[in-house]
Design an enzyme around this catalytic site. Structure first.
Site, PDB file in Angstrom:
ATOM      1  N   LYS A  48       0.850  -1.204   0.000  1.00 18.18           N
ATOM      2  CA  LYS A  48       0.000   0.000   0.000  1.00 18.18           C
ATOM      3  C   LYS A  48       0.879   1.245   0.000  1.00 18.18           C
ATOM      4  O   LYS A  48       0.641   2.194  -0.750  1.00 18.18           O
ATOM      5  CB  LYS A  48      -0.892   0.027   1.257  1.00 18.18           C
ATOM      6  CG  LYS A  48      -2.030  -0.970   1.253  1.00 18.18           C
ATOM      7  CD  LYS A  48      -2.756  -0.998   2.609  1.00 18.18           C
ATOM      8  CE  LYS A  48      -3.697  -2.192   2.690  1.00 18.18           C
ATOM      9  NZ  LYS A  48      -4.297  -2.396   4.005  1.00 18.18           N
ATOM     10  N   GLN A  92      -4.315  -1.436  10.352  1.00 20.02           N
ATOM     11  CA  GLN A  92      -4.197  -2.698   9.624  1.00 20.02           C
ATOM     12  C   GLN A  92      -4.747  -3.852  10.473  1.00 20.02           C
ATOM     13  O   GLN A  92      -4.440  -3.975  11.651  1.00 20.02           O
ATOM     14  CB  GLN A  92      -2.724  -2.950   9.259  1.00 20.02           C
ATOM     15  CG  GLN A  92      -2.485  -4.179   8.405  1.00 20.02           C
ATOM     16  CD  GLN A  92      -3.074  -4.090   6.998  1.00 20.02           C
ATOM     17  OE1 GLN A  92      -3.312  -3.002   6.468  1.00 20.02           O
ATOM     18  NE2 GLN A  92      -3.321  -5.226   6.387  1.00 20.02           N
ATOM     19  N   ASP A 115     -11.051   3.078   5.509  1.00 19.63           N
ATOM     20  CA  ASP A 115     -11.446   1.667   5.421  1.00 19.63           C
ATOM     21  C   ASP A 115     -12.971   1.513   5.446  1.00 19.63           C
ATOM     22  O   ASP A 115     -13.478   0.411   5.261  1.00 19.63           O
ATOM     23  CB  ASP A 115     -10.887   0.889   6.631  1.00 19.63           C
ATOM     24  CG  ASP A 115      -9.665   0.062   6.269  1.00 19.63           C
ATOM     25  OD1 ASP A 115      -9.527  -0.309   5.096  1.00 19.63           O
ATOM     26  OD2 ASP A 115      -8.862  -0.211   7.177  1.00 19.63           O
TER      27      ASP A 115
HETATM   28  N1  GUN Z   1      -6.172  -6.464   6.305  1.00 23.78           N
HETATM   29  C1  GUN Z   1      -6.354  -7.061   5.104  1.00 23.78           C
HETATM   30  N2  GUN Z   1      -6.966  -6.202   4.248  1.00 23.78           N
HETATM   31  C2  GUN Z   1      -7.166  -5.060   4.925  1.00 23.78           C
HETATM   32  C3  GUN Z   1      -7.764  -3.803   4.589  1.00 23.78           C
HETATM   33  O1  GUN Z   1      -8.235  -3.560   3.477  1.00 23.78           O
HETATM   34  N3  GUN Z   1      -7.785  -2.871   5.584  1.00 23.78           N
HETATM   35  C4  GUN Z   1      -7.288  -3.132   6.811  1.00 23.78           C
HETATM   36  N4  GUN Z   1      -7.379  -2.180   7.717  1.00 23.78           N
HETATM   37  N5  GUN Z   1      -6.749  -4.269   7.157  1.00 23.78           N
HETATM   38  C5  GUN Z   1      -6.682  -5.227   6.222  1.00 23.78           C
END
Ligand code: GUN
Length: 280
Positions: A48, A92, A115
């Protein structure tokens, strides 16, 4: 068979997104909070961050030890939330089991909740009516975008989602219900999974169990979105046994190169929108 190439779809989106980011009067700023040593999470966060920086988004990763307390994390979130230079906050997942992420996320402003996970954003993703969420989960958006790229009428399609999480199953089911789909959500307690997957015009699976979905579990001519990602014999694979299923389906997203890269694109779109909203 159509292969739903998430990398290509993401690259197409980036052409425009790059321009929108460059035209903002302030550089968008995303802070990712990463707790502990989960190997997969570290890789996701790195991916990311790399893409964000490539597009002109600042992305700072705050790494915290596994034994951080709920209170310490809540304080950090409050500080980030009150900082007008921070446009997006992403915690995360998964978090270590002693931490309650729903309580954390509730302290994030709707605009910064990139998110789409706090109860108002997620609630507005699901409920029908005129109230719209400020942000929607990037993974759920990526699934919808991929389906729409096929240019099919979703009305009355039976969708089975093998994932009941707040990031995937819940928001996606809400979006699909609004499109007139019939939706079945399965979870780890579901008996006889095959009876639910076999009737699906559209099958979405995100369990992290390598090759859970074989040929016999998929309806002829179905659309299959693979949201799972895991390692099998040192190879990155999804929930779906791609080689076994590919000749039976109308369309399928591969792993890697499917939902994953498109999810990053959707997240970065959310960050750009967050910066735009907060800078007027
Ligand atoms: N863990 C796996 N995918 C994601 C996501 O899109 N956002 C977050 N916060 N954690 C994740």
């Amino acid at each position: 068979m159509i292969e739903l190439n998430g990398t290509t779809l993401a690259e197409e989106l980036y052409v425009n997104l790059r321009k929108r980011i460059a035209s903002l009067n302030k550089t968008p700023n995303l802070v990712v909070v990463l707790v502990g040593e989960d190997a997969a999470s570290k890789i996701y966060v790195k991916n990311k961050q790399k893409k964000a920086i490539e597009l002109g988004i600042n992305c700072e990763v705050k790494t915290l030890p596994n034994n951080v307390t709920q209170k310490e994390l809540q304080n950090l979130i409050k500080i980030l939330n009150n900082n007008s230079n921070v446009h997006g906050i992403l915690v995360q997942l998964p978090l270590p089991p002693h931490l309650d992420y729903t309580l954390l996320i509730e302290n994030i402003a709707l605009e910064k909740d990139v998110d789409g996970l706090n109860s108002i954003n997620l609630g507005r993703t699901i409920i029908k009516g005129s109230l719209k969420p400020t942000h929607i989960s990037a993974t759920a958006k990526a699934c919808m975008y991929m389906l729409k790229s096929l240019d099919i009428d979703l009305t009355s399609k039976h969708v089975t989602i093998v994932n009941d999480s707040n990031l995937v199953g819940l928001p996606l089911s809400g979006m699909l219900l609004k499109e007139g789909c019939t939706v079945t959500i399965c979870n780890k307690h579901t008996h006889n999974l095959i009876q639910h997957t076999n009737v699906a015009d559209i099958l979405v699976s995100g369990t992290g169990v390598a090759h859970l979905i074989g040929k016999q579990m998929v309806k002829e001519g179905a659309i299959v979105l693979d949201v799972g990602i895991t390692k099998l014999n040192n190879k990155t694979v999804g929930d779906v046994d791609y080689e076994e299923v590919k000749n039976k389906v109308y369309a399928i997203s591969p792993v890697p190169g499917g939902i994953g890269p498109l999810t990053i694109a959707m997240l970065l779109e959310n960050v750009e929108e967050a910066a735009k909203i907060q800078n007027g």
